[in-house]
Design a protein around this motif. Sequence first.
Motif, PDB file in Angstrom:
ATOM      1  N   LEU A  62       0.831  -1.200   0.000  1.00 45.30           N
ATOM      2  CA  LEU A  62       0.000   0.000   0.000  1.00 45.30           C
ATOM      3  C   LEU A  62       0.864   1.248   0.000  1.00 45.30           C
ATOM      4  O   LEU A  62       0.581   2.232  -0.675  1.00 45.30           O
ATOM      5  CB  LEU A  62      -0.910   0.005   1.235  1.00 45.30           C
ATOM      6  CG  LEU A  62      -1.877   1.191   1.373  1.00 45.30           C
ATOM      7  CD1 LEU A  62      -2.816   1.252   0.174  1.00 45.30           C
ATOM      8  CD2 LEU A  62      -2.658   1.093   2.662  1.00 45.30           C
ATOM      9  N   SER A  84       1.057   4.750  -2.620  1.00 43.03           N
ATOM     10  CA  SER A  84       0.436   5.808  -1.853  1.00 43.03           C
ATOM     11  C   SER A  84       1.061   7.141  -2.210  1.00 43.03           C
ATOM     12  O   SER A  84       2.264   7.245  -2.397  1.00 43.03           O
ATOM     13  CB  SER A  84       0.608   5.548  -0.351  1.00 43.03           C
ATOM     14  OG  SER A  84       0.237   6.689   0.388  1.00 43.03           O
ATOM     15  N   HIS A 136      -9.240   6.981  -3.992  1.00 43.49           N
ATOM     16  CA  HIS A 136      -8.496   5.716  -3.945  1.00 43.49           C
ATOM     17  C   HIS A 136      -7.161   5.846  -4.671  1.00 43.49           C
ATOM     18  O   HIS A 136      -7.100   6.407  -5.755  1.00 43.49           O
ATOM     19  CB  HIS A 136      -9.331   4.608  -4.606  1.00 43.49           C
ATOM     20  CG  HIS A 136      -8.671   3.268  -4.545  1.00 43.49           C
ATOM     21  ND1 HIS A 136      -8.632   2.523  -3.397  1.00 43.49           N
ATOM     22  CD2 HIS A 136      -7.993   2.564  -5.478  1.00 43.49           C
ATOM     23  CE1 HIS A 136      -7.966   1.400  -3.630  1.00 43.49           C
ATOM     24  NE2 HIS A 136      -7.566   1.405  -4.895  1.00 43.49           N
ATOM     25  N   PRO A 137      -6.060   5.384  -4.078  1.00 44.02           N
ATOM     26  CA  PRO A 137      -5.925   4.653  -2.816  1.00 44.02           C
ATOM     27  C   PRO A 137      -5.537   5.535  -1.635  1.00 44.02           C
ATOM     28  O   PRO A 137      -4.998   5.042  -0.641  1.00 44.02           O
ATOM     29  CB  PRO A 137      -4.786   3.685  -3.145  1.00 44.02           C
ATOM     30  CG  PRO A 137      -3.887   4.514  -4.000  1.00 44.02           C
ATOM     31  CD  PRO A 137      -4.790   5.392  -4.832  1.00 44.02           C
ATOM     32  N   ASP A 138      -5.799   6.845  -1.724  1.00 41.68           N
ATOM     33  CA  ASP A 138      -5.383   7.769  -0.672  1.00 41.68           C
ATOM     34  C   ASP A 138      -6.587   8.264   0.129  1.00 41.68           C
ATOM     35  O   ASP A 138      -7.522   8.831  -0.446  1.00 41.68           O
ATOM     36  CB  ASP A 138      -4.666   8.972  -1.300  1.00 41.68           C
ATOM     37  CG  ASP A 138      -3.490   8.562  -2.167  1.00 41.68           C
ATOM     38  OD1 ASP A 138      -2.557   7.945  -1.630  1.00 41.68           O
ATOM     39  OD2 ASP A 138      -3.524   8.837  -3.380  1.00 41.68           O
ATOM     40  N   TYR A 139      -6.539   8.082   1.434  1.00 40.52           N
ATOM     41  CA  TYR A 139      -7.650   8.487   2.272  1.00 40.52           C
ATOM     42  C   TYR A 139      -7.175   9.291   3.476  1.00 40.52           C
ATOM     43  O   TYR A 139      -6.088   9.064   4.009  1.00 40.52           O
ATOM     44  CB  TYR A 139      -8.448   7.260   2.733  1.00 40.52           C
ATOM     45  CG  TYR A 139      -9.112   6.559   1.576  1.00 40.52           C
ATOM     46  CD1 TYR A 139     -10.317   7.020   1.052  1.00 40.52           C
ATOM     47  CD2 TYR A 139      -8.505   5.471   0.958  1.00 40.52           C
ATOM     48  CE1 TYR A 139     -10.913   6.402  -0.043  1.00 40.52           C
ATOM     49  CE2 TYR A 139      -9.093   4.842  -0.137  1.00 40.52           C
ATOM     50  CZ  TYR A 139     -10.294   5.313  -0.631  1.00 40.52           C
ATOM     51  OH  TYR A 139     -10.868   4.714  -1.722  1.00 40.52           O
ATOM     52  N   TYR A 177       3.718   4.621  -7.658  1.00 44.57           N
ATOM     53  CA  TYR A 177       2.414   5.278  -7.552  1.00 44.57           C
ATOM     54  C   TYR A 177       2.043   5.935  -8.874  1.00 44.57           C
ATOM     55  O   TYR A 177       0.891   5.862  -9.315  1.00 44.57           O
ATOM     56  CB  TYR A 177       2.438   6.322  -6.437  1.00 44.57           C
ATOM     57  CG  TYR A 177       1.118   7.029  -6.225  1.00 44.57           C
ATOM     58  CD1 TYR A 177       0.217   6.578  -5.276  1.00 44.57           C
ATOM     59  CD2 TYR A 177       0.764   8.145  -6.989  1.00 44.57           C
ATOM     60  CE1 TYR A 177      -1.006   7.219  -5.086  1.00 44.57           C
ATOM     61  CE2 TYR A 177      -0.431   8.789  -6.809  1.00 44.57           C
ATOM     62  CZ  TYR A 177      -1.320   8.327  -5.851  1.00 44.57           C
ATOM     63  OH  TYR A 177      -2.527   8.951  -5.679  1.00 44.57           O
ATOM     64  N   VAL A 179      -1.310   4.674 -10.396  1.00 47.71           N
ATOM     65  CA  VAL A 179      -2.453   5.551 -10.095  1.00 47.71           C
ATOM     66  C   VAL A 179      -2.484   6.809 -10.965  1.00 47.71           C
ATOM     67  O   VAL A 179      -3.480   7.094 -11.626  1.00 47.71           O
ATOM     68  CB  VAL A 179      -2.448   5.960  -8.599  1.00 47.71           C
ATOM     69  CG1 VAL A 179      -3.660   6.846  -8.297  1.00 47.71           C
ATOM     70  CG2 VAL A 179      -2.444   4.737  -7.700  1.00 47.71           C
TER      71      VAL A 179
END
Length: 217
Positions: free
Chosen positions: A14, A18, A125-128, A192, A196
């Motif tokens: 992850l 990220s 997604h995938p950053d919260y 990333y 992403v």
Amino acid sequence: MKIIKSIVVASFALLLVSCFGFTNKEDTQKEATYVPQEHTEVAYFASGCFWCVEAIFESVVGVEEAVSGYAGGNTLNPTYEKIGTGKTGHAETVAVYYNPKEVSFETLVTVFFGSHNPTTKNGQHPDYGTQYRSIAFYKTENEKKIIEDAIKQLNAEVYKRKIATEVTKFTKFYKAEEYHQDFERRNPNQSYVKAVSVPRLNKFKKKYPQLLKKSAH
């Protein structure tokens, strides 16, 4: 033991994909210093990792420059490490410098809503986290109306009243550290970016080919 190992592996994977998992500060300078023209105006948007957002806006006709930074909070002089805690109130934000004779603020709002999921609260997604929340900043009442009209239309026709985007009066923008600027272009092989940022940019290009600069096709 196997369970613990699986958790560690999953956490590492992850981190690799990220927006907050990369802190290499090499290659810090842009190729040239951008100087706004007399006609230039600035709009501010937050919609997840600013590496992605910057690249998207820079592909749009009429956009002269996009700068990654922080806005929306009350903490003075935020840094990448500080906003990564989610406690500064700021969100990763992009300042979009544009020529209003070539692209309107209304079109930039279309780009904003059309390039991320505005129904996701505190993240893309995938950053919260609150630092990745969706915010459309306005400086004038007219800009506020354009944003609110867009939300009203999208809620009625697409998102069924689920838009979570904040509509916020712009106060101050803090430019991010230099190694974040043009991050996607400068780091094409970073995990990333490949997993992403590039797919998100390509999805936008496919959706709005009529808005792209010739060099972005």
